[in-house]
Write an enzyme that holds these catalytic residues in place. Structure first.
Site, mmCIF file in Angstrom:
data_model
loop_
_atom_site.group_PDB
_atom_site.id
_atom_site.type_symbol
_atom_site.label_atom_id
_atom_site.label_comp_id
_atom_site.label_asym_id
_atom_site.label_seq_id
_atom_site.Cartn_x
_atom_site.Cartn_y
_atom_site.Cartn_z
ATOM 1 N N ARG A 151 11.198 31.332 -8.394
ATOM 2 C CA ARG A 151 9.807 30.951 -8.113
ATOM 3 C C ARG A 151 8.770 32.008 -8.501
ATOM 4 O O ARG A 151 7.741 32.136 -7.841
ATOM 5 C CB ARG A 151 9.627 30.566 -6.637
ATOM 6 C CG ARG A 151 10.464 29.393 -6.178
ATOM 7 C CD ARG A 151 10.078 28.082 -6.860
ATOM 8 N NE ARG A 151 11.078 27.079 -6.528
ATOM 9 C CZ ARG A 151 12.175 26.851 -7.263
ATOM 10 N NH1 ARG A 151 12.370 27.495 -8.408
ATOM 11 N NH2 ARG A 151 13.045 25.948 -6.885
ATOM 12 N N SER A 193 7.068 23.794 -0.495
ATOM 13 C CA SER A 193 7.620 24.827 0.382
ATOM 14 C C SER A 193 6.587 25.933 0.582
ATOM 15 O O SER A 193 6.033 26.442 -0.387
ATOM 16 C CB SER A 193 8.875 25.443 -0.244
ATOM 17 O OG SER A 193 9.862 24.448 -0.382
ATOM 18 N N GLU A 263 5.467 31.311 -0.812
ATOM 19 C CA GLU A 263 5.540 30.695 -2.144
ATOM 20 C C GLU A 263 4.144 30.147 -2.470
ATOM 21 O O GLU A 263 3.683 30.222 -3.605
ATOM 22 C CB GLU A 263 6.587 29.564 -2.139
ATOM 23 C CG GLU A 263 6.767 28.899 -3.495
ATOM 24 C CD GLU A 263 7.975 27.977 -3.544
ATOM 25 O OE1 GLU A 263 9.014 28.278 -2.930
ATOM 26 O OE2 GLU A 263 7.855 26.921 -4.210
HETATM 27 C C1 LIG Z 1 5.151 17.520 -2.275
HETATM 28 C C2 LIG Z 1 5.411 18.752 -3.081
HETATM 29 C C3 LIG Z 1 6.691 19.043 -3.508
HETATM 30 C C4 LIG Z 1 6.954 20.203 -4.246
HETATM 31 N N1 LIG Z 1 8.230 20.446 -4.652
HETATM 32 C C5 LIG Z 1 8.487 21.546 -5.387
HETATM 33 C C6 LIG Z 1 9.811 21.800 -5.857
HETATM 34 O O1 LIG Z 1 10.741 21.055 -5.618
HETATM 35 N N2 LIG Z 1 10.015 22.923 -6.605
HETATM 36 C C7 LIG Z 1 9.004 23.783 -6.914
HETATM 37 O O2 LIG Z 1 9.265 24.774 -7.606
HETATM 38 N N3 LIG Z 1 7.745 23.550 -6.483
HETATM 39 C C8 LIG Z 1 7.452 22.463 -5.741
HETATM 40 N N4 LIG Z 1 6.181 22.228 -5.311
HETATM 41 C C9 LIG Z 1 5.112 23.171 -5.654
HETATM 42 C C10 LIG Z 1 4.361 22.796 -6.955
HETATM 43 O O3 LIG Z 1 4.681 21.488 -7.321
HETATM 44 C C11 LIG Z 1 4.753 23.750 -8.095
HETATM 45 O O4 LIG Z 1 4.522 25.102 -7.742
HETATM 46 C C12 LIG Z 1 3.942 23.445 -9.368
HETATM 47 O O5 LIG Z 1 4.504 24.144 -10.427
HETATM 48 C C13 LIG Z 1 2.467 23.795 -9.211
HETATM 49 O O6 LIG Z 1 1.798 23.424 -10.394
HETATM 50 P P1 LIG Z 1 0.209 23.310 -10.404
HETATM 51 O O7 LIG Z 1 -0.217 22.932 -11.777
HETATM 52 O O8 LIG Z 1 -0.250 22.440 -9.313
HETATM 53 O O9 LIG Z 1 -0.203 24.836 -10.150
HETATM 54 P P2 LIG Z 1 -1.290 25.428 -9.130
HETATM 55 O O10 LIG Z 1 -0.842 25.133 -7.736
HETATM 56 O O11 LIG Z 1 -2.646 25.011 -9.510
HETATM 57 O O12 LIG Z 1 -1.119 26.993 -9.413
HETATM 58 C C14 LIG Z 1 0.072 27.668 -9.077
HETATM 59 C C15 LIG Z 1 0.089 29.033 -9.764
HETATM 60 O O13 LIG Z 1 0.220 28.825 -11.174
HETATM 61 C C16 LIG Z 1 -0.782 29.572 -11.861
HETATM 62 N N5 LIG Z 1 -1.111 28.835 -13.091
HETATM 63 C C17 LIG Z 1 -1.448 27.523 -13.193
HETATM 64 N N6 LIG Z 1 -1.631 27.201 -14.486
HETATM 65 C C18 LIG Z 1 -1.415 28.323 -15.204
HETATM 66 C C19 LIG Z 1 -1.466 28.630 -16.602
HETATM 67 N N7 LIG Z 1 -1.783 27.689 -17.515
HETATM 68 N N8 LIG Z 1 -1.190 29.902 -16.984
HETATM 69 C C20 LIG Z 1 -0.890 30.860 -16.075
HETATM 70 N N9 LIG Z 1 -0.811 30.633 -14.745
HETATM 71 C C21 LIG Z 1 -1.078 29.375 -14.326
HETATM 72 C C22 LIG Z 1 -1.945 29.637 -10.888
HETATM 73 O O14 LIG Z 1 -2.791 30.737 -11.198
HETATM 74 C C23 LIG Z 1 -1.203 29.826 -9.565
HETATM 75 O O15 LIG Z 1 -0.865 31.174 -9.390
HETATM 76 C C24 LIG Z 1 5.893 21.076 -4.573
HETATM 77 C C25 LIG Z 1 4.575 20.761 -4.160
HETATM 78 C C26 LIG Z 1 4.337 19.624 -3.426
HETATM 79 C C27 LIG Z 1 2.934 19.308 -3.010
#
Ligand SMILES: Cc1cc2nc3c(=O)[nH]c(=O)nc-3n(C[C@H](O)[C@H](O)[C@H](O)COP(=O)(O)OP(=O)(O)OC[C@H]3O[C@@H](n4cnc5c(N)ncnc54)[C@H](O)[C@@H]3O)c2cc1C
Length: 267
Positions: A151, A193, A263
Site C-alpha cells: 500500500r 481500510s 492507510e
Molecule cells: C469501499 C472501498 C473499498 C476499497 N477497497 C480497497 C482495496 O481492496 N484495496 C486497496 O488497495 N484500496 C481500497 N480502497 C481504497 C482506494 O480504493 C484506493 O486507495 C484507490 O487506489 C484510491 O484511488 P483514488 O483515485 O481515489 O485516489 P485518492 O484517494 O484521490 O488519492 C490517494 C493517494 O494517491 C495520490 N494520487 C492520486 N492520483 C495520483 C497521481 N496521478 N499521481 C501521483 N499520486 C496520485 C494522492 O495524492 C493520494 O496520496 C477502497 C476504498 C473504498 C471506498
C-alpha cells in the site's frame, strides 16, 4: 509565490467533497484541473477519485488530472493507460479486449493514479505486479526503479500514465472470486481500510480485539461488519473521524504494543 499558468486550458472546478469523497466528509473546495501541456504547480496536493482521503475543514490547495488523462492506448506490445482513468473503465476495457491481470481492480474504487500511488490491491494482487513503467513528471520510469511495497509507492511526483505488458486471458472466475470478498465489506460510505495491516496481523482483528468494533462517535463509527472500515452513518464529521482513528491507534498500542499506520490520507 505567484504562479503563472498557460491560458486557456487551465481551469478550476468547485468540488463538494461531502459528495465527491467516498467517505462523504468535506466541503466545497476549489480544485485546479490539469490537462496535457499545463504547467503543474508544486504547491498543490494532487487528488484522484478521493476514495482514500479524509478531507479536513482546511485542506491544502488541491489539483486533479482532467479528462484528457483518462485514455487507453495500445502501443507496441504495451497497454498505456492515462492516470485519470477510473478503475471501473479499466476492468471493462480488460474484459472487452480479453486482457489478464486487471480483475482485482473491480470494485476497488479510484483512478489509475491513486492506485499507483497506493500500490492498491486485493490479497496478493497489486497494481505493481502487472505494471511495466509509470510516466512521472513527464519521464517514463520502470517499476524496478520505484520504491514500493504494501500500500505505498514512492512516486515522488505526478503520475500521468502507466504502461502494462498485458497478456491475453481475462479471467471471469477470478473476478467473481474477488468480487465475493466485497460481500464482507460495509455498504456505508467509507474510504476503504483505515489502517494498513501490520506485519503478520490484521488491523481489523486488532481494532475488534480492542473492543472498538461498532464503536461510534457522532455519525462516524468503526463498522460492525469490518472493524477496519471507518464508516459514515449519515452526517459524519472530520473531527469524529479523527477521534476514532486516534482512539483505535492508542487502544491497539496500549493493549498489544502495535502501532497502526493509517492507510487513509488526511488532508
Ligand atoms: C469501499 C472501498 C473499498 C476499497 N477497497 C480497497 C482495496 O481492496 N484495496 C486497496 O488497495 N484500496 C481500497 N480502497 C481504497 C482506494 O480504493 C484506493 O486507495 C484507490 O487506489 C484510491 O484511488 P483514488 O483515485 O481515489 O485516489 P485518492 O484517494 O484521490 O488519492 C490517494 C493517494 O494517491 C495520490 N494520487 C492520486 N492520483 C495520483 C497521481 N496521478 N499521481 C501521483 N499520486 C496520485 C494522492 O495524492 C493520494 O496520496 C477502497 C476504498 C473504498 C471506498
Amino acid at each position: 509565490m505567484i504562479l503563472v499558468y498557460p491560458e486557456p486550458s487551465v481551469y478550476t472546478k468547485i468540488i463538494d467533497f461531502s459528495k465527491y469523497a467516498s467517505i462523504r466528509i468535506g466541503q466545497p473546495a476549489e480544485v485546479l484541473i490539469i490537462e496535457p501541456g499545463d504547467a503543474i504547480p508544486t504547491d498543490r496536493y494532487l487528488i484522484g477519485g478521493a476514495n482514500n482521503l479524509l478531507i479536513s475543514p482546511t485542506p491544502p490547495p488541491l489539483m486533479m488530472l482532467g479528462k484528457e488523462y483518462a485514455y487507453f492506448k495500445d502501443k507496441s506490445g504495451f497497454l498505456e493507460i492515462g492516470a485519470a482513468t477510473p478503475t471501473g473503465r479499466i476492468v471493462s476495457y480488460a474484459k472487452k479486449h480479453n486482457l489478464a491481470g486487471f480483475e482485482f481492480c473491480a470494485k476497488l474504487p479510484g483512478t489509475l493514479g491513486g492506485m499507483l500511488a497506493m500500490n492498491a490491491g486485493v490479497k496478493s494482487y497489486e497494481i505493481f505486479n502487472i505494471l511495466h513503467s509509470i510516466k512521472i513528471d513527464g519521464i517514463w520510469t520502470p517499476k524496478e526503479k520505484i520504491v514500493h511495497g504494501y500500500r505505498f509507492a514512492e512516486l515522488n511526483g505526478i503520475a500521468t500514465a502507466a504502461r502494462f505488458r498485458a497478456a491475453k486471458g481475462y479471467d471471469p472466475e477470478l473476478l467473481n472470486e474477488l468480487l465475493s470478498l466485497r460481500n464482507g465489506q460495509p455498504s456505508e460510505p467509507s474510504a476503504g481500510s483505515a489502517f494498513k495491516n501490520p506485519p503478520d496481523d490484521y488491523a481489523g482483528r486488532l481494532i475488534e480485539a480492542a473492543g472498538l468494533k461498532g464503536y461510534r462517535k457522532g455519525d462516524m463509527a468503526w463498522s460492525r461488519m469490518h472493524a477496519n472500515f471507518l464508516v459514515n452513518m449519515g452526517n459524519g464529521q472530520y473531527e469524529d473521524a479523527l477521534f476514532l482513528l486516534a482512539l483505535a491507534k492508542s487502544e491497539v498500542k496500549r493493549r498489544y504494543g502495535i502501532v497502526l499506520q493509517e492507510e487513509i490520507k488526511l488532508l
